[in-house]
Design an enzyme around this catalytic site. Structure first.
Site, mmCIF file in Angstrom:
data_model
loop_
_atom_site.group_PDB
_atom_site.id
_atom_site.type_symbol
_atom_site.label_atom_id
_atom_site.label_comp_id
_atom_site.label_asym_id
_atom_site.label_seq_id
_atom_site.Cartn_x
_atom_site.Cartn_y
_atom_site.Cartn_z
ATOM 1 N N TYR B 124 -6.535 -41.971 12.695
ATOM 2 C CA TYR B 124 -6.345 -40.577 13.104
ATOM 3 C C TYR B 124 -6.147 -40.495 14.621
ATOM 4 O O TYR B 124 -5.289 -39.762 15.117
ATOM 5 C CB TYR B 124 -7.547 -39.735 12.664
ATOM 6 C CG TYR B 124 -7.670 -39.672 11.150
ATOM 7 C CD1 TYR B 124 -6.939 -38.741 10.419
ATOM 8 C CD2 TYR B 124 -8.503 -40.560 10.469
ATOM 9 C CE1 TYR B 124 -7.036 -38.697 9.035
ATOM 10 C CE2 TYR B 124 -8.608 -40.525 9.084
ATOM 11 C CZ TYR B 124 -7.874 -39.596 8.377
ATOM 12 O OH TYR B 124 -7.949 -39.560 7.003
ATOM 13 N N ASN B 147 -1.107 -31.935 4.488
ATOM 14 C CA ASN B 147 0.233 -32.541 4.366
ATOM 15 C C ASN B 147 0.953 -31.964 3.144
ATOM 16 O O ASN B 147 0.498 -32.133 2.023
ATOM 17 C CB ASN B 147 0.059 -34.060 4.222
ATOM 18 C CG ASN B 147 1.385 -34.784 4.018
ATOM 19 O OD1 ASN B 147 2.448 -34.179 4.120
ATOM 20 N ND2 ASN B 147 1.296 -36.072 3.735
ATOM 21 N N CYS B 155 0.326 -39.964 4.459
ATOM 22 C CA CYS B 155 -0.994 -39.740 5.040
ATOM 23 C C CYS B 155 -2.026 -40.712 4.448
ATOM 24 O O CYS B 155 -3.110 -40.879 5.008
ATOM 25 C CB CYS B 155 -1.435 -38.288 4.870
ATOM 26 S SG CYS B 155 -1.446 -37.701 3.180
ATOM 27 N N HIS B 156 -1.674 -41.353 3.325
ATOM 28 C CA HIS B 156 -2.607 -42.349 2.772
ATOM 29 C C HIS B 156 -2.734 -43.573 3.678
ATOM 30 O O HIS B 156 -3.648 -44.361 3.523
ATOM 31 C CB HIS B 156 -2.154 -42.773 1.364
ATOM 32 C CG HIS B 156 -0.756 -43.324 1.297
ATOM 33 N ND1 HIS B 156 0.356 -42.518 1.274
ATOM 34 C CD2 HIS B 156 -0.279 -44.599 1.274
ATOM 35 C CE1 HIS B 156 1.454 -43.267 1.220
ATOM 36 N NE2 HIS B 156 1.098 -44.540 1.232
ATOM 37 N N GLU B 182 0.947 -50.844 -1.970
ATOM 38 C CA GLU B 182 1.720 -51.271 -0.805
ATOM 39 C C GLU B 182 1.218 -52.588 -0.224
ATOM 40 O O GLU B 182 1.783 -53.095 0.756
ATOM 41 C CB GLU B 182 1.679 -50.168 0.274
ATOM 42 C CG GLU B 182 2.320 -48.866 -0.182
ATOM 43 C CD GLU B 182 2.386 -47.812 0.923
ATOM 44 O OE1 GLU B 182 2.041 -48.121 2.080
ATOM 45 O OE2 GLU B 182 2.789 -46.673 0.615
#
Lengths: 151, 190
Positions: B124, B147, B155-156, B182
């Site tokens: 952040y 979001n 945002c993950h 990912e």
């Protein structure tokens, strides 16, 4: 009262709109008119200032679409059966042919009275007029058909 | 009197193809649940987890206009790219995004967020710095929480400075699932 998202309006009014269109146009023509009704509603939707009377608004658009469709039909007319003494509602196709040249409001009224056996109250509601106006439109349509037959 | 599914679909297609909608939306099934996907003329405008349709429609109408309709075709491209992403065949989304309702700092942060690469984590605080306000980590958390298009704007991939996942609008399980997909996190049970 705010204008609801169109999805809500569509979900809530689609069944009554289709019912009215089928009464006025028959099953097949009602499908085309259904799509046209809600496309017209979409085109005008941004101009609505509040969310009241949306059902009446939808049915008014449907009636106008149906009257336009009836006006577009041009079918050659033929001899006239005695409408007022017929026991059964006339077949849709025959009535369509007979009434093709009537003014649109009279045609719709004759259709609803003799094709669908609706009361004058119901016809008035469908056409957006009083039941007395519906009765007059019906009898004026029948008189016009008689005169034509006698020519 | 019930409207047939064929008649219903024809109207929904025609409404979109004639350009009469402010927002077209549909539901898309994915490994992280059923998502609401909404699109305007300007691009993808919303992805929601566990959507409450009436509430979502109201919010879309407030943000973009009342002509909100469920209509699948305009959402097809987003659906296709999401399918590819979840199949591990897509790393970057190639979609226009409609961020008109976002304001000032929020919009700047979302633009920076879009540049966080697939499979990488940021914090952040780092995102706040890149948006020009290095001390605004908490405000960045608020922007992440709101979001409008999670997954596509990633945002993950934003975590706490200690490496903890911290939070996620769709729930931490989903954040973990996306990061495992990912390759940014090892699966918990390995």
């Amino acid at each position: 009262m705010r204008v609801p998202p169109f999805e809500r309006f569509y979900e809530e009014q689609q069944n009554v709109v289709l019912a009215q269109l089928r009464r006025m146009l028959g099953r097949d023509a009602a499908d085309d008119a259904f799509q046209e009704t809600f496309l017209r509603a979409l085109r005008a939707y941004s101009t609505l200032e509040h969310g009241r009377h949306l059902r009446a608004w939808a049915l008014t658009i449907a009636r106008n679409v149906a009257l336009d469709a009836l006006r577009r039909e041009r079918v050659t007319s033929a001899e006239l059966p005695d409408l007022e003494s017929a026991d059964e509602p006339l077949p849709y196709e025959e009535l369509k042919r007979l009434t093709a040249e009537l003014p649109q409001k009279e045609r719709a009224a004759v259709f609803l009275r003799y094709g669908y056996d609706l009361s004058y109250d119901d016809i008035g509601a469908a056409l957006g007029s009083s039941s007395e106006a519906a009765r007059q439109a019906t009898s004026s349509g029948v008189r016009r058909l008689r005169r034509k037959e006698q020519q | 009197m019930t409207v047939s599914s064929d008649l219903d679909r024809r109207f929904r297609d025609a409404a979109a193809s004639q350009g009469l909608l402010d927002v077209a939306y549909d539901l898309v099934d994915t490994p992280v649940g059923r998502l609401l996907v909404a699109v305007t003329d300007h691009g993808l405008c919303e992805i929601s987890y566990d959507p409450d349709l009436e509430r979502e429609e109201e919010q879309l109408a407030r943000n973009f206009g009342a002509r909100v309709l469920r209509s699948p075709k305009p959402t097809d491209e987003t659906r296709r790219q999401l399918d590819e992403y979840f199949a591990g065949k897509r790393r970057d989304f190639d979609l226009a995004i409609d961020l008109r309702p976002a304001r000032d700092f929020g919009r700047t942060v979302l633009h920076e967020l879009a540049r966080v690469p697939y499979g990488e984590l940021t914090t952040y605080g780092a995102l706040a710095a890149r948006a020009g306000r290095p001390r605004a980590a908490r405000a960045v958390g608020t922007v992440m929480n709101r979001n409008p298009v999670p997954i596509v704007l990633p945002c993950h991939r934003v975590v706490g400075s200690t490496g903890s996942l911290v939070g996620y609008g769709g729930g931490l399980d989903r954040k973990r699932t996306l990061l495992e997909l990912e390759g940014a996190l090892r699966p918990l049970d390995s």
